[in-house]
Design a protein around this motif. Structure first.
Motif, PDB file in Angstrom:
ATOM      1  N   UNK A  54      52.659 -40.656  16.535  1.00 31.16           N
ATOM      2  CA  UNK A  54      51.812 -41.827  16.306  1.00 31.16           C
ATOM      3  C   UNK A  54      52.654 -43.031  15.882  1.00 31.16           C
ATOM      4  N   UNK A  55      53.663 -42.798  15.025  1.00 29.92           N
ATOM      5  CA  UNK A  55      54.552 -43.891  14.617  1.00 29.92           C
ATOM      6  C   UNK A  55      55.245 -44.489  15.832  1.00 29.92           C
ATOM      7  N   UNK A  56      55.777 -43.626  16.697  1.00 30.68           N
ATOM      8  CA  UNK A  56      56.418 -44.107  17.913  1.00 30.68           C
ATOM      9  C   UNK A  56      55.439 -44.869  18.788  1.00 30.68           C
ATOM     10  N   UNK A  57      54.240 -44.314  18.978  1.00 28.09           N
ATOM     11  CA  UNK A  57      53.268 -44.916  19.882  1.00 28.09           C
ATOM     12  C   UNK A  57      52.776 -46.266  19.363  1.00 28.09           C
ATOM     13  N   UNK A  58      52.612 -46.395  18.055  1.00 27.40           N
ATOM     14  CA  UNK A  58      52.182 -47.677  17.486  1.00 27.40           C
ATOM     15  C   UNK A  58      53.237 -48.753  17.726  1.00 27.40           C
ATOM     16  N   UNK A  59      54.507 -48.407  17.509  1.00 24.85           N
ATOM     17  CA  UNK A  59      55.585 -49.367  17.787  1.00 24.85           C
ATOM     18  C   UNK A  59      55.628 -49.710  19.270  1.00 24.85           C
ATOM     19  N   UNK A 261      55.511 -37.971  26.175  1.00 30.18           N
ATOM     20  CA  UNK A 261      56.469 -37.401  25.218  1.00 30.18           C
ATOM     21  C   UNK A 261      55.743 -36.633  24.113  1.00 30.18           C
ATOM     22  N   UNK A 262      54.715 -37.245  23.544  1.00 34.95           N
ATOM     23  CA  UNK A 262      53.980 -36.593  22.453  1.00 34.95           C
ATOM     24  C   UNK A 262      53.353 -35.291  22.928  1.00 34.95           C
ATOM     25  N   UNK A 263      52.713 -35.301  24.098  1.00 33.38           N
ATOM     26  CA  UNK A 263      52.072 -34.094  24.632  1.00 33.38           C
ATOM     27  C   UNK A 263      53.096 -32.994  24.879  1.00 33.38           C
ATOM     28  N   UNK A 264      54.234 -33.359  25.481  1.00 31.66           N
ATOM     29  CA  UNK A 264      55.274 -32.373  25.782  1.00 31.66           C
ATOM     30  C   UNK A 264      55.828 -31.762  24.504  1.00 31.66           C
ATOM     31  N   UNK A 265      56.112 -32.581  23.513  1.00 28.88           N
ATOM     32  CA  UNK A 265      56.683 -32.074  22.266  1.00 28.88           C
ATOM     33  C   UNK A 265      55.743 -31.073  21.579  1.00 28.88           C
ATOM     34  N   UNK A 266      54.482 -31.440  21.458  1.00 23.37           N
ATOM     35  CA  UNK A 266      53.534 -30.571  20.752  1.00 23.37           C
ATOM     36  C   UNK A 266      53.288 -29.289  21.533  1.00 23.37           C
ATOM     37  N   UNK A 267      53.109 -29.409  22.868  1.00 18.64           N
ATOM     38  CA  UNK A 267      52.869 -28.222  23.693  1.00 18.64           C
ATOM     39  C   UNK A 267      54.066 -27.277  23.654  1.00 18.64           C
ATOM     40  N   UNK A 268      55.277 -27.839  23.705  1.00 18.03           N
ATOM     41  CA  UNK A 268      56.487 -27.016  23.645  1.00 18.03           C
ATOM     42  C   UNK A 268      56.588 -26.309  22.295  1.00 18.03           C
ATOM     43  N   UNK A 269      56.286 -27.031  21.227  1.00 16.66           N
ATOM     44  CA  UNK A 269      56.350 -26.467  19.871  1.00 16.66           C
ATOM     45  C   UNK A 269      55.412 -25.276  19.739  1.00 16.66           C
ATOM     46  N   UNK A 270      54.198 -25.403  20.279  1.00 17.81           N
ATOM     47  CA  UNK A 270      53.234 -24.295  20.218  1.00 17.81           C
ATOM     48  C   UNK A 270      53.669 -23.162  21.143  1.00 17.81           C
ATOM     49  N   UNK A 271      54.161 -23.511  22.345  1.00 15.80           N
ATOM     50  CA  UNK A 271      54.579 -22.495  23.304  1.00 15.80           C
ATOM     51  C   UNK A 271      55.709 -21.631  22.790  1.00 15.80           C
ATOM     52  N   UNK A 272      56.679 -22.242  22.112  1.00 16.52           N
ATOM     53  CA  UNK A 272      57.800 -21.491  21.541  1.00 16.52           C
ATOM     54  C   UNK A 272      57.294 -20.451  20.542  1.00 16.52           C
ATOM     55  N   UNK A 273      56.255 -20.811  19.802  1.00 20.14           N
ATOM     56  CA  UNK A 273      55.697 -19.883  18.809  1.00 20.14           C
ATOM     57  C   UNK A 273      55.013 -18.691  19.450  1.00 20.14           C
TER      58      UNK A 273
END
Length: 472
Positions: A54-59, A261-273
């Motif tokens: 969200x910080x990145x997206x707001x900027x 980027x946000x979608x990929x990061x979160x999906x990857x984080x959950x997938x690794x788990x």
């Protein structure tokens, strides 16, 4: 021939540049860091990725609004010049040309070399290195340094001599690096849900409140880790003079790329788990999850994808780096503007600017090796050149946002006040993250930063002389 760059890039290339620059080696390892910071609490880690995104997206949204109004030769410099003033725009351009771009390019060249060697030694354990891989040869060995210089020169040649090829390379590496991330996200989530062990469900169920510290402090530390993984998107604004219909396409590229980027990061984080226990991921990293799900061969191939990922990020950084001195010279600023403003008629690239960029990247690469890798440079003025430039780029955003709010009276309340204020808060958080994370290193870095900025002030602005034939 006038010294203007041809509009050669489309929306898709611009989106790939945003995604490709931000998604580098960090995404493969920050999942482990976030898990460690949150003490294995998956929901808290997801919240950290969301806040950082969200910080990145707001900027991004704040600068996207500016991109619809201001357009010249180097996005963020244009915005600084239009809002704060010509001198401030020059100082940001000088900083990005001499510090921000080259420090990150040199580090990414080393990372590309490192993970190329990791892949080679994983496939061929007896591959001869002067310093064995088990003793750090893939990190500080002469083969790694030679490969680092090779990649640095390749990035220079591709961007300086064939900018269209550089754009295609950026597109290709972005797609390639998304393959393992997408596979891990989709397959990891499915396997984690349907496997007999129900790995993903158990990992979420095992989430407990962090012990030994408050949840807020733990969350803050995790968001600090994600902040560096989200860094780099601003570099995409450096090609607005070469982007077709830039006022429409650049804002689209920034916003679409940021959301991806946000979608990929979160999906990857959950997938690794879904591929390993939280404790295993905290101890050994994401490679274990890849090996558990896809087997040993594909687990080793992950290192190749990481190397390609680093190359794509390095290419995107170099794409902005080679245009640094040109963006100043086009305004009649900096050293020898009549030299650096020249554009080669065959390649339509500012070759003198590109040569300067290669030399500065080499100098920062030498510093990174001596101070951060080999440990040869000890004592004062040792700092992490891969992260600390972020403390100044985000601090430099703040006056731009403030002056935008003061000057742009015709804008709506959302565009004039809400987005800039949120962006200021996000920028202050990034600065805070650097201060907390690096301590005394900040002081040494800021001294070096101040000296380089004073050197930049020694060059009075003047009108750039047109090149006689458009060639250097």
């Amino acid at each position: 021939m006038d010294n203007r760059l041809e509009r050669k890039y489309g929306l898709f290339t611009a989106i790939c540049m945003v995604v490709g620059i931000v998604i580098g080696s960090g995404v493969f390892f920050k999942a482990q860091t976030v898990l460690q910071k949150t003490e294995g609490n998956l929901p808290l880690g997801i919240l950290a990725w969301i806040i950082g995104g969200i910080i990145m997206l707001v900027c991004i949204l704040a600068f996207a609004v500016m991109a619809q109004k201001y357009e010249k030769v180097n996005g963020v410099v244009d915005y600084a010049e239009a809002t704060v003033g010509k001198k401030y725009g020059y100082m940001i351009g000088w900083f990005m040309t001499t510090i921000y771009y080259p420090t990150l390019v040199s580090v990414l060249a080393w990372l590309s070399a490192r993970y190329t060697l990791v892949f080679i030694t994983s496939c061929w354990p007896n591959f001869p290195l002067l310093i064995p891989a088990s003793e750090g040869g893939c990190i500080v060995g002469p083969e790694c340094m030679a490969l680092m210089m090779f990649y640095l020169c390749c990035a220079y040649f591709v961007n300086a001599l064939s900018p269209k090829l550089a754009g295609k390379f950026q597109t290709s590496t972005t797609i390639i690096k998304l393959i393992p991330l997408t596979l891990m996200a989709i397959v990891g989530i499915i396997v984690g849900l349907v496997s007999p062990t129900h790995m993903l469900v158990n990992n979420f169920a095992a989430a407990a409140a962090p012990t030994g510290s408050s949840s807020m402090n733990v969350l803050l530390a995790a968001v600090c880790a994600t902040s560096f993984a989200y860094e780099g998107w601003i570099i995409a604004t450096s090609i607005n003079a070469e982007l077709k219909d830039a006022k429409r396409n650049l804002p689209k590229a920034l916003v679409i790329g940021g959301i991806i980027i946000i979608i990929v990061y979160i999906a990857y984080y959950v997938g690794v788990a879904g591929g390993a226990t939280v404790q295993t991921l905290m101890d050994d990293g994401a490679t274990t999850a890849f090996t558990n799900i896809f087997g040993g061969v594909l687990g080793n191939i992950l290192n190749l994808f990481i190397a390609i990922s680093c190359m794509g990020t390095m290419n995107g950084l170099m794409l902005g780096c080679v245009r640094g001195m040109y963006s100043l010279a086009a305004r009649g600023e900096g050293p020898a503007p009549d030299v650096f403003v020249q554009v080669d008629r065959k390649t339509n690239m500012p070759n003198n600017s590109a040569i300067f960029a290669l030399l500065v990247c080499g100098a920062w690469g030498l510093y990174f090796y001596l101070a951060n890798l080999a440990g040869t440079w000890k004592g004062p003025f040792v700092f992490d050149s891969s992260e600390l430039p972020i403390i100044t780029i985000y601090a430099m955003y703040i006056p731009i946002f403030i002056m935008w709010m003061a000057k742009e009276k015709e804008q709506s309340a959302l565009r004039r006040f809400v987005l800039p204020i949120l962006a200021i808060l996000g920028s202050l958080f990034m600065v805070y993250a650097c201060i907390v994370g690096h301590g005394m290193e900040n002081v040494w870095y800021l001294i070096v930063f101040a000296v380089i900025m004073v050197i930049g002030l020694c060059f009075p602005g003047k009108k750039a002389a047109p090149a006689k034939n458009g060639r250097k």
